[in-house]
Write a protein that holds these residues in place. Structure first.
Motif, short mmCIF file in Angstrom:
data_model
loop_
_atom_site.label_atom_id
_atom_site.label_comp_id
_atom_site.label_asym_id
_atom_site.label_seq_id
_atom_site.Cartn_x
_atom_site.Cartn_y
_atom_site.Cartn_z
N GLN A 3 0.84 -1.21 0.00
CA GLN A 3 0.00 0.00 0.00
C GLN A 3 0.87 1.26 0.00
O GLN A 3 0.41 2.35 -0.35
CB GLN A 3 -0.94 0.01 1.21
CG GLN A 3 -0.28 0.31 2.55
CD GLN A 3 -1.30 0.65 3.63
OE1 GLN A 3 -2.22 1.43 3.41
NE2 GLN A 3 -1.14 0.03 4.80
N TYR A 4 2.15 1.08 0.38
CA TYR A 4 3.10 2.20 0.33
C TYR A 4 3.90 2.10 -0.97
O TYR A 4 4.20 1.01 -1.45
CB TYR A 4 4.04 2.17 1.54
CG TYR A 4 3.27 2.21 2.84
CD1 TYR A 4 2.76 3.40 3.33
CD2 TYR A 4 3.04 1.04 3.56
CE1 TYR A 4 2.04 3.43 4.52
CE2 TYR A 4 2.32 1.06 4.75
CZ TYR A 4 1.82 2.26 5.22
OH TYR A 4 1.09 2.28 6.38
N GLU A 5 4.26 3.24 -1.53
CA GLU A 5 4.90 3.27 -2.84
C GLU A 5 6.31 3.85 -2.75
O GLU A 5 6.56 4.82 -2.04
CB GLU A 5 4.07 4.10 -3.81
CG GLU A 5 2.65 3.57 -4.03
CD GLU A 5 1.83 4.49 -4.91
OE1 GLU A 5 2.35 4.90 -5.97
OE2 GLU A 5 0.69 4.79 -4.53
N TYR A 15 0.48 9.98 4.71
CA TYR A 15 -0.98 10.04 4.83
C TYR A 15 -1.55 8.64 5.02
O TYR A 15 -2.43 8.42 5.87
CB TYR A 15 -1.58 10.68 3.58
CG TYR A 15 -3.10 10.66 3.57
CD1 TYR A 15 -3.83 11.63 4.26
CD2 TYR A 15 -3.79 9.66 2.89
CE1 TYR A 15 -5.22 11.60 4.26
CE2 TYR A 15 -5.17 9.61 2.90
CZ TYR A 15 -5.88 10.58 3.58
OH TYR A 15 -7.25 10.53 3.59
N LYS A 16 -1.06 7.67 4.23
CA LYS A 16 -1.54 6.29 4.36
C LYS A 16 -1.19 5.70 5.72
O LYS A 16 -2.00 5.00 6.33
CB LYS A 16 -0.95 5.42 3.24
CG LYS A 16 -1.47 5.76 1.86
CD LYS A 16 -0.83 4.86 0.81
CE LYS A 16 -1.38 5.16 -0.58
NZ LYS A 16 -0.76 4.29 -1.61
N VAL A 56 4.77 12.47 1.18
CA VAL A 56 3.46 13.00 1.58
C VAL A 56 2.39 11.92 1.48
O VAL A 56 1.57 11.73 2.40
CB VAL A 56 3.09 14.21 0.70
CG1 VAL A 56 1.64 14.63 0.93
CG2 VAL A 56 4.03 15.37 0.97
N LYS A 57 2.40 11.19 0.39
CA LYS A 57 1.38 10.17 0.14
C LYS A 57 1.48 9.03 1.15
O LYS A 57 0.48 8.59 1.73
CB LYS A 57 1.53 9.64 -1.29
CG LYS A 57 0.42 8.71 -1.73
CD LYS A 57 0.63 8.35 -3.21
CE LYS A 57 -0.53 7.51 -3.73
NZ LYS A 57 -0.34 7.17 -5.17
N ASN A 58 2.71 8.55 1.38
CA ASN A 58 2.89 7.41 2.28
C ASN A 58 2.62 7.78 3.74
O ASN A 58 2.09 6.98 4.51
CB ASN A 58 4.30 6.83 2.13
CG ASN A 58 4.45 6.05 0.83
OD1 ASN A 58 3.49 5.85 0.09
ND2 ASN A 58 5.67 5.62 0.53
N GLY A 81 6.83 13.76 -3.04
CA GLY A 81 5.45 13.33 -3.28
C GLY A 81 5.15 11.99 -2.65
O GLY A 81 4.09 11.80 -2.05
N TYR A 82 6.10 11.04 -2.76
CA TYR A 82 5.91 9.74 -2.13
C TYR A 82 5.87 9.88 -0.61
O TYR A 82 5.11 9.20 0.08
CB TYR A 82 7.03 8.78 -2.53
CG TYR A 82 6.92 8.30 -3.96
CD1 TYR A 82 5.81 7.59 -4.39
CD2 TYR A 82 7.96 8.54 -4.87
CE1 TYR A 82 5.72 7.14 -5.70
CE2 TYR A 82 7.87 8.09 -6.18
CZ TYR A 82 6.74 7.39 -6.59
OH TYR A 82 6.64 6.94 -7.89
#
Length: 496
Positions: free
Chosen positions: A136-138, A190-191, A186-188, A183-184
C-alpha cells in the motif's frame, strides 16, 4: 565494508535501481561468490527492490540495508544475537518513535515504535508469511514503521541493538534521484496515519470493531476466516459480531461479544448485501475485499467444538460412516430430490459404509443413525469424525469445509466455484443444463423460493451414480487444503 567485516555466512543481493552514473559498471566488476547483482530498467524504489530480493533469499534471516551506510566489527553477529528471544521478530541498530502525524524520528531510549529500515533484520520465513514491506506504500518512506507496527500488533517484539553500523543519511534522496520522493513522502505518511491513527492517538494496539452480517447461518459462518485474519494481525483487537444467526459463532474465543441488535453509537462494518452485490466472486473473497484484506492467511471457516460433544459422539459406536445432509431447503435449485438421496444411502450401505443423517429435520428413513435436530456443536463433531460428507449447499457443507472433509455436494442454482474453497476435496456435482447457476446471472433481487422454469432440472437430473463417482474421487485422490511451512537453511541474507 560488508565483504570485509561480515563474519557470518551470507548472501548479498544488490539491486541497481536504474542508476545513471558508473554504478552499474562498478557492480558488474564485483566477483565475490556471495554477491548477486540485479539491474532494474526502471527505478522501482526501496520497497519493491527489497520485496523482490526476499523472494530469492535462502537464509534464515533477511537483512534490509541502505546503500549509504558502512558496517564494522561483528555487526551482523550482534544483530542476529537479538533473535535469542523467539518473540523478537525484528532487530536493528536504530530505534525510532512516531509523532502524532506519523512522522518518525530517531529515539535514544528503549520505548521505540519501530526499527528504522536503513538496517533491519527479520526472519525470512516470517517475512514471507506476513509480507515484508506493505505494497500500500509506494517507492519509499513509512514502509519500515508500518512493518514494525504490524509485527507488534501481532503480539511480537522488536529489538534495538548496539551494532556497528554507520548511516551517512540523506545521500540517496539528495543525490539527484529523478523520482518525486517528496510526493511519495506525503502520500505514504498520509496512508500510515490513516492506517494507524488508532495507535498514534493512544499508543496502544487495543481497538474495538463491530461487524454486521444478519443472516443466514452459513453466510454468517463464512465471516470466521475474516475474524481469524484480523485477530492474527492484531491480537489486541476486540471483534464484535452483530447477527440474527449466531449458531456457528457461539464458543468462538476470538469473538469479544455477539449482539442480536447493534449497540448504540458504534461504527458498524456492514457485510449485509456484500456478496449479493458481487455474484461472480467467492463469498469469502467478497467479505475480504470489503474489509480491504488483500490476502487471507487462511480462507477456511473455523468452528470450535465443545469438548463434551466430541466425547458424546463415541456413544453411537460409529465407524467408517458418511454424514448426509439432505436439507430440506426452500430453494428448489439447491434441493436434491429425497428419492435420489435414499438411493445414494442404499448404495453406500452396500459398500460397507455406515450412514448418518444430520440437519434440522429428518428426511432419509433408510440411514443407520438419525442425528438430526441436535446442537450445532454435536453436528460439527459428527462431521469432523466422519469418513466423508454428502449434502446440499448449506451450513453443514461449510462445516465440512472447516474440517477439510472429503465428499460430494450437489449444486444447481448456485455456482460451486463461489462457495467451495477446495473443490478437489469437497467435490461439486452439477448437471449441464443451460439455465444452471441462475442465482448468479439473475439480476438482484434473485428468486430464492421459485424456479424460472418451474422445474429445477439442474437438481432433478442429478443421478445417484454421479454423486457416488465424485465421492469416490474425493476419498481416493484428494488431499486437504494446506500450506506447508517453508524450511530454510541457517544463513543470513543481506539486501542492499
Amino acid at each position: 565494508s560488508i565483504l570485509t567485516q561480515t563474519q557470518v555466512p551470507f548472501q548479498l543481493f544488490i539491486t541497481d535501481n536504474n542508476s545513471t552514473d558508473d554504478t552499474p559498471t562498478y557492480l558488474d566488476s564485483i566477483t565475490h561468490p556471495s554477491v548477486s547483482i540485479s539491474h532494474n530498467h526502471t527505478n522501482k524504489g526501496f520497497i519493491t527492490a527489497h520485496n523482490e530480493a526476499l523472494e530469492k533469499a535462502a537464509g534464515q534471516y533477511f537483512v534490509v540495508l541502505n546503500n549509504d551506510l558502512t558496517v564494522s566489527g561483528d555487526w551482523l553477529g550482534i544483530i542476529l544475537a537479538g533473535f535469542s528471544d523467539n518473540q523478537v521478530k525484528i532487530v536493528g541498530p536504530v530505534g525510532c518513535r512516531l509523532a502524532a502525524d506519523g512522522v518518525g524520528y530517531e529515539f535514544r531510549g528503549d520505548d521505540i515504535d519501530y526499527i528504522e529500515g536503513s538496517c533491519l533484520a527479520i526472519q525470512t520465513s516470517f517475512a514471507r508469511q506476513i509480507g515484508l514491506f506493505s505494497t500500500q506504500y509506494e517507492f519509499m518512506y513509512c514502509e519500515d514503521s508500518d512493518l514494525s507496527l504490524r509485527v507488534r500488533a501481532m503480539g511480537y517484539k522488536i529489538k534495538k541493538v548496539n551494532a556497528c553500523v554507520n548511516h551517512i543519511r540523506g545521500v540517496t534522496t539528495n543525490g539527484g534521484v529523478k523520482a518525486d520522493v517528496k510526493g511519495y513522502s506525503v502520500k505514504n505518511h498520509y496512508k500510515l496515519k490513516t492506517t494507524w491513527d488508532f495507535y498514534l492517538k493512544k499508543r496502544s494496539f487495543e481497538r474495538e470493531i463491530f461487524i454486521n452480517r444478519t443472516a443466514a447461518v452459513g453466510d454468517v459462518f463464512l465471516i470466521t476466516p475474516i475474524i481469524e485474519h484480523l485477530k492474527k494481525e492484531n491480537i489486541h483487537l476486540k471483534i464484535n459480531v452483530i447477527t440474527k444467526c449466531p449458531q456457528l459463532l457461539e464458543g468462538n474465543p476470538l469473538i469479544h461479544k455477539i449482539w442480536r441488535t447493534p449497540p448504540p453509537k458504534v461504527q458498524i462494518i456492514n457485510l449485509d448485501g456484500v456478496y449479493e452485490a458481487n455474484p461472480f466472486m467467492h463469498i469469502v473473497n467478497a467479505f475480504a475485499q470489503f474489509m480491504q484484506i488483500s490476502q487471507l492467511s487462511n480462507p477456511l471457516p473455523v468452528f470450535y467444538i465443545k469438548d463434551e460433544d466430541i466425547r458424546s459422539v463415541a456413544q453411537y459406536s460409529l465407524n467408517n460412516y458418511i454424514v448426509f445432509h439432505a436439507g430440506p431447503t426452500h430453494w428448489p435449485g439447491r434441493q436434491l430430490p429425497i428419492p435420489t438421496f435414499i438411493q445414494i444411502v442404499e448404495i453406500l450401505k452396500e459398500k460397507g459404509y455406515q450412514t448418518v443423517e444430520i440437519g434440522h429435520a429428518s428426511s432419509l428413513p433408510n440411514v443407520d443413525v438419525n442425528l438430526t435436530n441436535v446442537s450445532w456443536s454435536k453436528t460439527a463433531a459428527l462431521i469432523k469424525n466422519a469418513q466423508a460428507f454428502i449434502g446440499i449447499d448449506s451450513a453443514p457443507m461449510h462445516l465440512a469445509q472447516a474440517f477439510q472433509k472429503p465428499g460430494a455436494v450437489v449444486f444447481g442454482c448456485v455456482d460451486p466455484q463461489y462457495r467451495i474453497i477446495n473443490p478437489e476435496l469437497l467435490r461439486p456435482v452439477v448437471q449441464d443444463v443451460a439455465c444452471r447457476f441462475c442465482h448468479h446471472w439473475q439480476a438482484a433481487p434473485r428468486i430464492y423460493s421459485g424456479c424460472l422454469r418451474d422445474n429445477p432440472v439442474c437438481m432433478n437430473r442429478i443421478t445417484p451414480q454421479q454423486v457416488i463417482e465424485q465421492l469416490e474421487i474425493a476419498l481416493n485422490q484428494s488431499v486437504p487444503h494446506q500450506v506447508s511451512p517453508m524450511r530454510l537453511p541457517s544463513e543470513a541474507v543481506l539486501s542492499n
